[in-house]
Design a protein around this motif. Sequence first.
Motif, PDB file in Angstrom:
ATOM      1  N   ALA A 350      37.877  62.964  10.036  1.00 13.21           N
ATOM      2  CA  ALA A 350      36.628  63.663  10.338  1.00 13.21           C
ATOM      3  C   ALA A 350      36.791  64.727  11.407  1.00 13.21           C
ATOM      4  CB  ALA A 350      35.553  62.668  10.763  1.00 13.21           C
ATOM      5  N   SER A 351      37.840  64.652  12.226  1.00 15.04           N
ATOM      6  CA  SER A 351      38.016  65.597  13.317  1.00 15.04           C
ATOM      7  C   SER A 351      38.882  66.792  12.939  1.00 15.04           C
ATOM      8  CB  SER A 351      38.635  64.910  14.535  1.00 15.04           C
ATOM      9  OG  SER A 351      38.425  65.682  15.704  1.00 15.04           O
ATOM     10  N   ILE A 352      39.430  66.789  11.722  1.00  9.03           N
ATOM     11  CA  ILE A 352      40.290  67.894  11.299  1.00  9.03           C
ATOM     12  C   ILE A 352      39.436  69.089  10.888  1.00  9.03           C
ATOM     13  CG2 ILE A 352      41.956  68.679   9.577  1.00  9.03           C
ATOM     14  CD1 ILE A 352      43.205  66.793  11.514  1.00  9.03           C
ATOM     15  N   CYS A 353      39.820  70.256  11.375  1.00  9.54           N
ATOM     16  CA  CYS A 353      39.203  71.517  10.945  1.00  9.54           C
ATOM     17  C   CYS A 353      40.311  72.385  10.383  1.00  9.54           C
ATOM     18  CB  CYS A 353      38.510  72.207  12.116  1.00  9.54           C
ATOM     19  SG  CYS A 353      37.682  73.760  11.678  1.00  9.54           S
ATOM     20  N   LEU A 354      40.227  72.689   9.105  1.00 10.40           N
ATOM     21  CA  LEU A 354      41.258  73.442   8.403  1.00 10.40           C
ATOM     22  C   LEU A 354      40.710  74.808   8.014  1.00 10.40           C
ATOM     23  CD1 LEU A 354      43.934  73.809   6.854  1.00 10.40           C
ATOM     24  CD2 LEU A 354      42.934  72.480   4.975  1.00 10.40           C
TER      25      LEU A 354
END
Length: 601
Positions: A350-354
């Motif tokens: 949930a914390s990944i920003c791609l």
Amino acid sequence: MWKSIVRLSSLTIKNIKNVKNGTIIMPHEYNRSFDCGGAEILGVYGQNGSGKTAIVDTFSFLQQIMIGEELDQRIADYIDTDSESAEVNAEFKIFNQNILYEVGYYIIFSKGDNGICIDREYINCAINQDGSRTNKNVFMDYRRNETETIFKPQKRLEELIGKNKDIKTDLIVAKKMAEKSNCSYIFGENSRDIFFNNVSDKFKIYVDVLSALFRFALGDLFVIDNSHSGMISTNVLLPMSFRVDKEKIGMKGDFAAPLMEPFVLDSERKELLKEIVNQINTVLYTIIPGMRIDIKDYGKQALDSGEEGWKVELMSVRGNKKPIPIRMESDGIIKIISILNALIQAFSNASICLIIDELDAGIFEYLLGELLDIFSKSAKGQLIFTSHNLRALEMLDKESIMFSTVNPNNRYIHMKNVKDSNNLRSMYIRSITLGGQEEPIYEETDSLKISRAFRKAGKLLHEERKKVVMVIVEGPSDENAIGGILKEHFSSKEVQFAVVHGDITSDFTTTKDNVLIKIGDKVEEIRNKYGYRSDDFVSIIHITDTDGVFTKDCIRQSDVKNIQYYEDHIETDDVSKVEKRNKHKSEILSKLYSTGRAKFI
């Protein structure tokens, strides 16, 4: 132990590339619940050169700054040519058990004699807890030109220092080190050590915020720009964005695997490559049916350092067929492989920003739509992408799509008046041709002009460019008469005549001070009309009637409608008007006679 989740809410950029002002907004921006709410996708669409890549480039620079790296001097090239500074404002939500932090990080870059530097940076924060929300106040404000101040507000500085006065000295040193190293003061290594290791109870909340943002930039933010596609297109390297969280292996970055020949790895990088490939293979065979990647091991080979290494090569395997080098696959398949590990991370964390520039490059339209649909329904993280393929407009909600506009001062918008039953793709195409949005989203092109330009360019490939003599005459009849003669009898393979009419010298808006500007305008008119270059022109011939303007004491009052010219006098019903005209026109002609150049000719 609870690990905070950081989510991007919005990004505002000013004076970066061709974006004077623009904001992209994530779909959950206005959600203040304590649940981050699952997947968020934002696709940015628009015509070429309308500011899409500026978003990706900004994220790349922002990531470097937030992990404390030295400022990339290329930023100076990205600042708008009319400006001396640029601004970035990134808004985040940090979910931390029963607390929601709304955080803004604001940066001003400025050009200086020694390159680019951070002129100001600050962080503000609002806290949502136990049913209440604080105001969004600045808790750390660094200004480079305030040499006597460590940071503002003073209250937060005192909370950080507490009773330990040595911390103040350390903070002053950290500020000087950040400025010398040309990195962020807030996220620089020396400052972080002080913030994270000398925590007073009153400042702990803010340390939690800084720590969460640093970890996000370091481990959770992936930025895949066009340099990846460039390496793939040249068939030199396969850059695989990855993150591996294992007991023995824990790291994030890009693994650049050579494509042209086998390569040698030490034992640690060999194990890392195996882990990356295993993760990719878990999904790859479902996207490219039956395909997997193998690592062909050629055995031991010494590294340049003399240490033991292994010579390996990436191979593509499909079913029972013989493996082939991965370089033999299409650019589209290699593109999917290069981003797949990062997509897996964003899908499950949930914390990944791609962030991916030109996600659609080389990927089949239907497959692109399926991937986006699966991600939007089942993923946990955030995906921001730019694209030209309109398939996503049929697969994603309206909140998940923003469009670049023609207006650099309002560069990104959501499309308005979109109902759930509307086809966003059809609305977008209709808005391109008919308008109807708050900003125009397409700078109109003229197919006839494009066609004409291609024909001209084609002719230039097969013939030498003629030099141009520009002839200015007074009226249409002169143009028809004189122009025809000049073009017929004097044009050649080397020279052609361009004739334009315009009674410049008799126009009372023309003066001796602006007549050369007016002639320059005529040159531009001809140049744009026929597609000439500036260096095509060799001379200007200006043919004009003198109208007796240099004669003296020969104007007579007479009852005539129009000026009458005779060998020894001029007759008119308004002597003063003609005298004024003569003075005006003679000054202009004298100016032209004494001038050797007009415009660049």
